[in-house]
Design an enzyme around this catalytic site. Structure first.
Site, PDB file in Angstrom:
ATOM      1  N   ARG A 171       0.860  -1.192   0.000  1.00 14.82           N
ATOM      2  CA  ARG A 171       0.000   0.000   0.000  1.00 14.82           C
ATOM      3  C   ARG A 171       0.891   1.236   0.000  1.00 14.82           C
ATOM      4  O   ARG A 171       1.652   1.441   0.944  1.00 14.82           O
ATOM      5  CB  ARG A 171      -0.878   0.035   1.258  1.00 14.82           C
ATOM      6  N   GLU A 197       0.642   4.195   0.850  1.00 13.26           N
ATOM      7  CA  GLU A 197       0.021   5.290   1.600  1.00 13.26           C
ATOM      8  C   GLU A 197       1.094   6.054   2.324  1.00 13.26           C
ATOM      9  O   GLU A 197       1.866   5.462   3.088  1.00 13.26           O
ATOM     10  CB  GLU A 197      -0.923   4.695   2.648  1.00 13.26           C
ATOM     11  N   ARG A 202       0.302   2.411  13.013  1.00  8.06           N
ATOM     12  CA  ARG A 202      -0.281   1.143  12.574  1.00  8.06           C
ATOM     13  C   ARG A 202      -0.263   0.958  11.063  1.00  8.06           C
ATOM     14  O   ARG A 202      -0.933   0.078  10.559  1.00  8.06           O
ATOM     15  CB  ARG A 202      -1.709   1.021  13.079  1.00  8.06           C
ATOM     16  N   HIS A 203       0.484   1.780  10.341  1.00  7.32           N
ATOM     17  CA  HIS A 203       0.535   1.613   8.895  1.00  7.32           C
ATOM     18  C   HIS A 203       1.922   1.232   8.440  1.00  7.32           C
ATOM     19  O   HIS A 203       2.921   1.795   8.877  1.00  7.32           O
ATOM     20  CB  HIS A 203       0.128   2.920   8.197  1.00  7.32           C
ATOM     21  N   GLU A 211      -9.400  -1.132  14.026  1.00  4.41           N
ATOM     22  CA  GLU A 211      -9.964  -1.973  12.985  1.00  4.41           C
ATOM     23  C   GLU A 211      -8.933  -2.971  12.474  1.00  4.41           C
ATOM     24  O   GLU A 211      -7.785  -2.613  12.208  1.00  4.41           O
ATOM     25  CB  GLU A 211     -10.415  -1.078  11.834  1.00  4.41           C
ATOM     26  N   SER A 235     -11.844  -5.428   7.215  1.00  4.01           N
ATOM     27  CA  SER A 235     -12.947  -4.769   6.562  1.00  4.01           C
ATOM     28  C   SER A 235     -13.463  -5.744   5.529  1.00  4.01           C
ATOM     29  O   SER A 235     -12.695  -6.228   4.703  1.00  4.01           O
ATOM     30  CB  SER A 235     -12.420  -3.505   5.880  1.00  4.01           C
ATOM     31  N   ARG A 259      -0.639  -6.361  12.323  1.00  4.39           N
ATOM     32  CA  ARG A 259      -1.545  -5.583  13.152  1.00  4.39           C
ATOM     33  C   ARG A 259      -2.252  -6.468  14.165  1.00  4.39           C
ATOM     34  O   ARG A 259      -2.455  -6.085  15.316  1.00  4.39           O
ATOM     35  CB  ARG A 259      -2.563  -4.861  12.271  1.00  4.39           C
TER      36      ARG A 259
END
Lengths: 531, 318
Positions: A303, A305, A311-312, A454, A457, A505
């Site tokens: 990813r 991002e 947490r990323h 979370e 998903s 995670r």
């Protein structure tokens, strides 16, 4: 004033000179004497050394192990050094964790993964003074082979994992020497933050640890964390295989971004470019359309991002599940939550040592869950948040602070760290989410939370090509880019649903840690590409 | 001298014959001697008239037996005293009952925020709260209740009858918001039973007796006058402290007072089932004193059983 004075002065000078010279001579003489003494001493020592080193062949630096000969020797694991081996002569290979010399004795702590044991070299009939000196001078972290007698002790050695025994060394050889200056000290790396602050002792900050990951991973805490992570992966596989799932491997180099183009890495692919897969979503669904019915895959997810949060990561291990169901997507939710509960139970029952070890450096509350898993509806969550004073709309997505608050409210009422939130509003979900049949504002989608964060998903996917086209147009997505995806549903597709979790995670939240980099062996984030 | 004079119509010296017998019948026995010879019944033949008589007698006996069976069946329901909790609401049509149900819940539990009102009960599997299971059954009759049972991670495993103690899963359990009330039972390693409802505005309620009082009030069947309410509370406390946790002497004393109270009325506090009956019966059953109880207590326990609300309790007693 003249000659006599001059003579007088010269005489004085001479006298002064002679005084100085005298002093100088005296000093030199002293020096020489000292030197002579020293030399004599050294000579004496050398003599004694040469004379008294009866243990010469019982210690030293071994030649580099180039597989010169196949030695038929059993090396005992430090974990197995217990009182029942008392009196036995064993060979052990371990690292020097610490060494401390005290006159005629040298105390060593030998470490092997999470276990360590105290060892002792003492001048006696088996060890000479030189041997003790050699042992004291071995650099920390060197790997040594030790032959020793296992001795039981009356008083427990609190600082070691093997508390009831001690090794009395008879032979010690260095197999691989470590450089004397280590970039970080292992005791510092294992020290809890609070202890470091209160007692003014050093702790190692995260960047240093990550830069020298090879040494940081040797600490007992890191060993425990990654063994537990291995357990998570293994339990995930075992539980799903028992439920009749098939493991698949999906490609990571793909031609088009599946979920919006913003967060993909581009790679040059011969004359064109390709992308690194953000998730195995597309391929999981194609497998369902290919009649595999229940599939899961374990593989990297990329990813792009630019988020520097706790947490990323830009690359992490994704554990993804996809399942065809008969009539209601709750069948899939039940399957996924049951898998998660089996993982938690397996960790609770078989990895307590690891959990306790991590808890020494990073104390946290034990992880609690309910079986069957608690499932709340989105509107219940909104009602709970409103009762707690948060103002939010019915169709608004949950912000991170709201998610955390909701986690605390659920924990207070139901005493569980893991729950499912069902029936999210349609507006905040991707285009391939199936809308709720009874209420167009909501969708058949769900999120799962651990400790208020979370982790999954998921949703029932739209399996009808026409509805999928409509939803894509509604979201303003270019149909050409997802033509292959829509085509896979044109030749009979079963209703299906699924979801994916991130291994790092989940491990971080299960253990109550605060940064996902602690559970990723060689983490990747926008600022880190090595080691 | 008289005004008018009338000549006598009839003579004044008539003799009247007064009868001494009201009705006369012919003498049946007068024909006896001559009658025997006419009827030849001495040689075993049965007079058709007698046969008809016997047939009629059999018919009557059969009808009597049938009547007896029917009366026995009725006796069961008749001797069990009337257990209508709230005759006013139960006699109404179902739709109306549901409407009053919601209104009651709103007044009892606060405004409906559009989400399921979930009552969470944490109980220790070593001592299941039997009275709460009975109250759950009563709640299900009055409201649409979503019941679920969970096992907390602090407990490693739980016997299967504890997992199914709230009955089978409701068919519509996938749509939580269609239910008026949620009843979530969590088997957890807790020292004392506790109930949580609205953690923002309510602290948790501890103790089986207190949770039972809360749940009973949701049925809107509380006695209105203070005296009865106090008596109910007194019986509940007596059951929880002396029957469930007391020594054998205390239990015997409670049994005696139960017996004397039940001698006066079919239920502990009159003609209607109250919380006192539910809690006392459950504590009695759990304490194992139900093996040889006094006569009134035995009758009363039987009535409880006949009601059907206690069916969920018996599988857990083994």
């Amino acid at each position: 004033m003249t000659k006599e004075q001059v003579t007088g002065a010269a005489e004085e000078e001479q006298q002064a000179q002679s005084k100085k010279a005298l002093k100088k001579q005296q000093k030199e003489a002293e020096k020489a004497a000292k030197k002579a003494e020293k030399q004599a001493k050294l000579a004496a020592e050398q003599q004694t050394a040469d004379e008294d080193d009866f243990a010469k062949d019982r210690y030293g630096v071994s030649a580099m192990v180039q597989s010169q000969e196949k030695v038929d020797r059993t090396l005992v694991r430090v974990q197995e050094l217990t009182p029942h081996r008392g009196g036995q002569l064993v060979w052990v290979r371990a690292r020097i964790h610490t060494s401390r010399a005290k006159g005629k004795q040298c105390f060593l702590v030998l470490r092997q993964q999470q276990f360590n044991v105290q060892a002792l070299v003492a001048v006696g009939d088996r060890a000479s003074k030189q041997m003790v000196k050699f042992a004291a001078n071995i650099t920390k972290e060197s790997i040594v082979d030790v032959e020793a007698v296992v001795q039981t002790v009356e008083q427990k050695i609190e600082s070691c994992s093997q508390q009831d025994v001690e090794l009395h060394i008879e032979r010690i050889f260095v197999i691989s020497q470590a450089e004397p200056r280590l970039p970080l000290q292992l005791e510092d790396a294992v020290r809890p933050e609070t202890e470091g602050e209160e007692e003014g002792r050093a702790t190692v900050n995260q960047d240093t640890k990550l830069d020298n990951r090879v040494i940081d991973l040797r600490t007992t805490t890191s060993q425990a964390i990654f063994r537990l992570q291995s357990g998570v992966c293994q339990l995930f596989r075992d539980t799903l295989i028992n439920k009749g799932f098939v493991e698949i491997q999906t490609p990571k180099i793909i031609s088009a971004a599946s979920e919006g183009g913003a967060n993909v890495f581009t790679v040059s692919y011969f004359k064109t470019s390709a992308y690194l897969a953000q998730s195995p979503q597309l391929y999981k669904q194609m497998c369902i359309c290919a009649d595999f019915d229940k599939v899961f895959c374990v593989g990297p997810v990329f990813r792009a991002e630019d988020s520097n949060t706790h947490r990323h990561l830009t690359e992490f291990v994704g554990l993804d599940i996809e399942m065809a169901f008969n009539y209601h997507y709750h069948e899939v939710i039940d399957s996924i939550t049951d898998t998660m509960v089996q993982i938690f139970k397996g960790l609770r029952d078989h990895f307590q040592t690891e959990i306790q070890t991590v808890g020494k450096q990073y104390p946290s509350e034990p992880f609690k869950f309910l079986e069957p898993t608690l499932r709340l509806e989105y509107r219940e969550a909104v009602a709970m948040l409103r009762a707690a004073g948060v103002e939010m709309g019915d169709e608004e997505d949950l912000s991170t602070p709201n998610e955390k608050l909701l986690g605390r409210l659920v924990k207070e009422k139901y005493d569980t760290d893991f729950y499912v939130l069902d029936k999210y509003p349609l507006a905040v979900r991707p285009f391939y989410t199936m809308p709720d049949p009874n209420n167009p504002k909501y969708s058949n989608s769900y999120d799962m939370f651990m400790r208020g964060e979370e982790i999954l998903s998921g949703a029932q996917r739209v399996h009808d090509a026409q509805l999928l086209t409509e939803r894509a147009l509604h979201h303003g997505i270019d149909l050409e880019k997802i033509k292959a995806y829509i085509d896979s549903f044109r030749y009979g597709a079963p209703p299906h649903a699924g979801g994916g979790i991130g291994l790092e995670r989940v491990t971080m939240l299960y253990l109550g840690l605060h940064n996902v980099r602690q559970t990723s062996m060689f983490p990747r984030d926008p600022k880190r590409l090595t080691p | 001298m008289s005004m008018y004079q009338v000549k006598p119509v009839c003579g004044g010296d008539m003799k009247v014959d007064l009868p001494t017998c009201m009705y006369t019948l012919p003498n049946v026995h007068a024909q006896q001697g001559g009658g025997c010879g006419d009827h030849a019944l001495q040689n075993g033949e049965v007079d058709p008239a007698l046969k008809a008589l016997e047939a009629r007698q059999d018919e009557i006996m059969r009808k009597l037996y049938e009547l007896k069976a029917a009366v026995d069946g009725l006796a069961k329901t008749v001797t069990t005293p009337d257990a209508d909790l709230d005759a006013t609401t139960l006699s109404q049509s179902p739709a109306a009952a549901a409407f009053t149900g919601t209104a009651d819940l709103d007044s009892l539990l606060g405004k409906d925020l559009g989400a399921l009102r979930d009552i969470v009960i944490n109980a220790n599997p070593a001592s299941p709260p039997l009275s709460l299971l009975v109250l759950h059954g009563l709640l299900c009759q009055r409201y649409r209740v979503l019941s679920s049972v969970h096992v907390h991670s602090s407990v490693s495993s739980v016997p299967p009858q504890l997992l199914s103690c709230l009955g089978p899963r409701h068919t519509e359990s996938y749509t939580r918001h269609r239910f008026q009330l949620g009843f979530t039972l969590i088997w957890k390693d807790v020292p004392k039973l506790q109930m949580k409802f609205n953690t923002q505005s309510m602290c948790s309620i501890e103790g089986e007796a207190n949770v039972a009082r809360f749940l009973f009030r949701l049925l809107a069947a509380d006695p209105q006058d203070a005296v009865t309410a106090t008596q109910v509370d007194s019986w509940v406390d007596m059951a929880m402290f002396q029957l469930a946790e007391g020594g054998s002497k205390e239990q015997a004393a409670v049994l005696r007072s139960l017996n004397s109270a039940l001698g006066r009325s079919p239920w502990l506090l009159g003609q209607e089932l109250t919380l006192a009956d539910i809690v006392c019966a459950c504590c009695l059953l759990r304490a194992g004193q139900a093996a040889s109880p006094p006569a009134n207590v035995h009758r009363w326990l039987q009535s409880c059983r006949n009601l059907g609300h206690f069916d969920c309790v018996y599988p857990l007693l083994q």
